[in-house]
Design a protein around this motif. Structure first.
Motif, PDB file in Angstrom:
ATOM      1  N   THR A 126      40.751 -51.934 -17.213  1.00  0.00           N
ATOM      2  CA  THR A 126      39.341 -52.105 -16.867  1.00  0.00           C
ATOM      3  C   THR A 126      39.224 -52.080 -15.345  1.00  0.00           C
ATOM      4  OG1 THR A 126      39.311 -54.508 -16.560  1.00  0.00           O
ATOM      5  CG2 THR A 126      39.192 -53.695 -18.836  1.00  0.00           C
ATOM      6  N   PRO A 127      38.009 -52.123 -14.810  1.00  0.00           N
ATOM      7  CA  PRO A 127      37.867 -52.196 -13.349  1.00  0.00           C
ATOM      8  C   PRO A 127      38.525 -53.428 -12.742  1.00  0.00           C
ATOM      9  CG  PRO A 127      35.802 -51.499 -14.339  1.00  0.00           C
ATOM     10  CD  PRO A 127      36.702 -51.888 -15.467  1.00  0.00           C
ATOM     11  N   LYS A 130      44.565 -55.049 -12.085  1.00  0.00           N
ATOM     12  CA  LYS A 130      45.236 -54.876 -10.798  1.00  0.00           C
ATOM     13  C   LYS A 130      46.720 -54.548 -10.927  1.00  0.00           C
ATOM     14  CE  LYS A 130      41.709 -55.667  -8.094  1.00  0.00           C
ATOM     15  NZ  LYS A 130      40.692 -55.660  -9.160  1.00  0.00           N
ATOM     16  N   HIS A 154      46.007 -44.858 -12.016  1.00  0.00           N
ATOM     17  CA  HIS A 154      44.896 -45.815 -11.982  1.00  0.00           C
ATOM     18  C   HIS A 154      44.937 -46.723 -10.756  1.00  0.00           C
ATOM     19  CE1 HIS A 154      43.260 -44.992 -16.045  1.00  0.00           C
ATOM     20  NE2 HIS A 154      44.509 -44.682 -16.347  1.00  0.00           N
TER      21      HIS A 154
END
Length: 370
Positions: A126-127, A130, A154
């Protein structure tokens, strides 16, 4: 009738008897020097283990959980961030993410290797993601090439949980150098174990190494000067000395573990018991010899009746632990991890097993009828 051969799940005695003089000399060296934190022994072990892994830096710390937590904190991961990790791992992997302030996001494993399934990772990104934190479970490296490729596409970081895999290799490279940093545990039962709790971080990133060292020393870059809100997590001199005594023997002892695993493979032929698979390109060091059996509890009882110990790694998956009710992942949400937790059994495999003990385990497994 001959006496029953007893086989504990694990025993440190054969290794400790063999290394007795070296371990006693390590203790005497530290005791005589009367220096117990951040001294010559720590520096010597860090240098030796970094070289062993093929890395530039090794930073000793208190345990494997601290190692992973320090990596994440030093990498800037915190509140609002997500870290992807396998659903079937010891809870410490998830706890490290939580202690850094981030949210663990679980991925179901490959049912053959037990490691995180790279094909299931991207759907969890997802955004807020990390980093990816694969675990080299039971001593077998995760499939790092596709994991790193996904991360690169990503813009994610990759860190290794190598707590169970000291000395293992992936496509010829030792674990510890396959991502930005790796956390190791030296809990006594590990292939390279201290005589108490201990751990370390390995990395090739000089800035990251420095920050990890500072965070583990109360956030201090020099005495009484604290640039971070750090913690106390340092590898003490005594454990460093014990680890230095054991490290030169690690490859030989791992080779013996692999030999026992191969004897198990050749000798066990019970269709009710699924043996572990060694993935292509991986050099498994068999911290755990993990079998699968639909009647796992009955198999454990069968072995116990014959004087053979066993264990389960792990009977309750992370998402079903009360500590992680907040993830809102009900039973059935991680089907592969849940099936592994119901069917996995760890057989005795440790350095110094006798031929009679190995044969006793083989015969007991083969005689199990469900």
């Amino acid at each position: 009738m001959p006496d029953q051969v007893k086989v504990p799940f694990v025993s440190f005695l054969p290794m400790e008897h063999e290394l007795d003089q070296d371990l006693r000399a390590a203790f005497e060296r530290v005791y005589t020097a009367s220096w117990y934190i951040e001294g010559k022994e720590d520096a010597a072990f860090e240098k030796a283990f970094a070289e062993y892994c093929g890395a530039d830096y090794c930073i000793g710390c208190g345990n494997g959980l601290d190692a992973l937590t320090l990596i994440l904190k030093a990498s800037g991961i915190g509140a609002g961030d997500e870290v992807i990790l396998p659903a079937n791992t010891f809870i410490a992997t998830a706890l490290a993410v939580s202690y850094a302030g981030a949210t663990p996001v679980l991925v179901d494993p490959d049912p053959v290797t037990f490691n995180i399934d790279p094909a299931r990772i991207e759907e969890k990104i997802t955004p807020a993601t990390k980093a990816i934190l694969p675990v080299h479970l039971y001593g077998q490296p995760a499939d790092m090439d596709p994991i790193c490729e996904i991360a690169q596409r990503h813009g994610l970081q990759v860190f290794e949980d190598a707590a169970q895999a000291q000395g293992a290799r992936y496509k010829g490279r030792r674990v510890g150098t396959l991502g930005a940093a790796a956390g190791f545990s030296f809990y006594p039962g590990k292939n390279l174990g201290a005589l108490g709790d201990a751990g370390c971080v390995v990395t090739n990133d000089a800035a990251l190494a420095q920050k990890i060292r500072e965070l583990g020393n109360y956030g201090s870059d020099r005495k009484y000067h604290h640039i971070y809100m750090g913690q106390n997590s340092r590898l003490d001199e005594l454990q460093a000395a014990f680890l230095s005594a054991k490290l030169p023997h690690l490859d030989r002892m791992n080779a013996e573990r692999r030999r026992v695993a191969e004897l198990y493979r050749r000798g066990m032929h019970n269709p009710l018991v699924q043996l572990p698979a060694e993935a292509p390109g991986c050099e498994h060091v068999y911290h755990i010899f993990a079998v699968r059996c639909e009647s796992r509890d009955a198999l454990a009882a069968h072995l116990a009746a014959r004087g053979i110990g066993s264990n389960m790694h792990y009977p309750i998956p992370v998402h079903l632990q009360p500590a992680y009710e907040g993830l809102h992942l009900p039973a059935g949400s991680m089907p592969e991890a849940e099936k592994i937790s119901r069917t996995q059994l760890s057989l005795p495999l440790y350095y110094g097993m006798t031929d009679a003990q190995i044969q006793a385990v083989i015969e007991a497994v083969n005689s199990f009828g469900g």
